[in-house]
Write an enzyme that holds these catalytic residues in place. Structure first.
Site, short mmCIF file in Angstrom:
data_model
loop_
_atom_site.label_atom_id
_atom_site.label_comp_id
_atom_site.label_asym_id
_atom_site.label_seq_id
_atom_site.Cartn_x
_atom_site.Cartn_y
_atom_site.Cartn_z
N HIS A 91 6.34 -38.53 -7.49
CA HIS A 91 5.57 -37.70 -8.42
C HIS A 91 4.07 -37.79 -8.14
O HIS A 91 3.31 -36.88 -8.46
CB HIS A 91 5.84 -38.13 -9.86
CG HIS A 91 7.28 -38.16 -10.22
ND1 HIS A 91 8.03 -37.03 -10.37
CD2 HIS A 91 8.14 -39.20 -10.42
CE1 HIS A 91 9.29 -37.34 -10.66
NE2 HIS A 91 9.38 -38.65 -10.69
N HIS A 121 -3.38 -37.56 -10.85
CA HIS A 121 -2.79 -36.27 -11.22
C HIS A 121 -3.69 -35.20 -10.62
O HIS A 121 -4.92 -35.31 -10.71
CB HIS A 121 -2.72 -36.12 -12.74
CG HIS A 121 -1.88 -37.18 -13.40
ND1 HIS A 121 -0.53 -37.02 -13.63
CD2 HIS A 121 -2.20 -38.41 -13.86
CE1 HIS A 121 -0.06 -38.11 -14.21
NE2 HIS A 121 -1.05 -38.97 -14.37
N HIS A 145 -5.76 -42.35 -13.53
CA HIS A 145 -5.39 -43.20 -14.66
C HIS A 145 -5.29 -44.65 -14.22
O HIS A 145 -4.50 -44.97 -13.33
CB HIS A 145 -4.04 -42.75 -15.24
CG HIS A 145 -4.10 -41.45 -15.95
ND1 HIS A 145 -2.99 -40.65 -16.14
CD2 HIS A 145 -5.16 -40.79 -16.51
CE1 HIS A 145 -3.36 -39.56 -16.80
NE2 HIS A 145 -4.67 -39.62 -17.02
#
Ligand SMILES: [Zn+2]
Length: 333
Positions: A91, A121, A145
């Protein structure tokens, strides 16, 4: 530059045909809207999504919290990560810090939180959209993050995790040295590795300049969740106001990777969840965010007041002039 493009829910909602990976979820094309329908991820709906992340931060609605003082980073941040590894988890690209010694405290947090991992992301080629959180409806191209944990808080309780989130913006001229080194380490063999593959990056991850980053006293705070399944509502979120700047080349380091099924890893952000009755706070240092906007309204109101006052004054002057002229005319006759 921050994009004000919002992905319409309606468009995302019709993109429901998508591949599901071995962990039972993917970003698919609807950026997480269907995760809650999976019985394996009940937290992802959380009933009414009332404690989910990310969110859109409406700066004019954030509330000042005097307790949100600057963070204190332990001295260990100055040391290279001795036991570091990079994982293509299918991911995103995740850097695990297995040293377990880098902590932050202060910042309105109770106790010390230890760095566990950090990850990215991002969007896709030439995309202005990629951050998870948005500011006044606008995305940044990416977001990083830093996931911290507090072992003294039970695993399923709010406060177990604290995530420090930074927006990432693409600048024409800036090569961010801190993020640049990190991004360069995302090598092609990792980008195309089978999901779960990891490589050792011992003594090559340098986080020493992070505590010196400008603007660390300017941030937003709210309580929410993991932004990926199982979406556990255990996270104290910090979203810094100022983005970290990288060059286009550095941003491109994030692109072109694949998961274990050969699908390109991109647009790996969950769409903003409802804030509902949660309060989003801002730190005293966040003048540029909420206060400036309020000041703007004050100036607007002042300007309107001045204009109305001017009209009234002109009307009065005109009335006096007319009265004087009428009086003189009367005297003349
Ligand atoms: Zn994340």
């Amino acid at each position: 530059m921050r994009s004000t493009v919002l992905l319409p829910l309606a468009i995302l909602g019709i993109c429901t045909l998508h591949r599901v990976d071995s962990e039972g979820w993917s970003y698919g094309g609807n950026n997480g809207l269907d995760w809650g329908s999976d019985a394996n991820h009940p937290y992802c709906t959380d009933g009414d999504y009332s404690h989910q992340s990310p969110i859109d931060i409406q700066t004019s609605e954030t509330v000042l919290n005097d307790k949100l003082e600057p963070f204190a980073f332990s001295n260990h941040w100055n040391l290279p990560v001795t036991h570091g590894e990079l994982v293509n988890n299918g991911h995103t690209y995740q850097f695990n810090d297995n040293d377990g010694i880098r902590t932050v405290s202060g910042g309105g947090l109770e106790g010390a939180y230890t760095l566990l991992q950090f990850h990215f992301h991002f969007g896709s080629t030439n995309s202005q959209v990629g951050s998870e959180h948005t500011i006044d409806g606008g995305h940044y191209p990416a977001e990083i993050h830093f996931v911290m944990y507090n072992a003294k808080v039970e695993a399923d309780l709010l406060g177990r995790l604290a995530v420090l989130g930074f927006f990432i913006d693409v600048s024409d001229t800036t090569d961010d040295t801190f993020l640049g080194e990190i991004l360069l380490s995302i090598r092609n063999d990792v980008k195309t590795a089978a999901a779960g593959d990891r490589i050792d990056l011992n003594n090559t991850i340098d986080l020493s300049t992070l505590p010196e980053t400008a603007g660390l006293d300017q941030y937003f705070r709210y309580t929410g969740s993991l932004t990926t399944p199982p979406c556990s509502p255990v996270v104290i979120w910090t979203v810094f106001h100022s983005p970290l700047l990288i060059s286009q080349n550095q941003y491109n380091s994030l692109l072109g990777g694949t998961d274990e099924e050969g699908e390109v890893i991109e647009n790996n952000f969950r769409i903003a969840m409802p804030v509902n009755d949660r309060i989003v706070y801002h730190s005293p240092g966040t003048v540029g965010a909420a206060e400036e906007k309020r000041q703007g309204w004050k100036y607007a109101v002042t300007a309107i007041g001045a204009a109305l006052g001017g009209i009234v004054l002109c009307t009065l002057v005109a009335a006096v002039v007319m009265l004087v002229m009428k009086h003189k005319k009367t005297e003349a006759t």
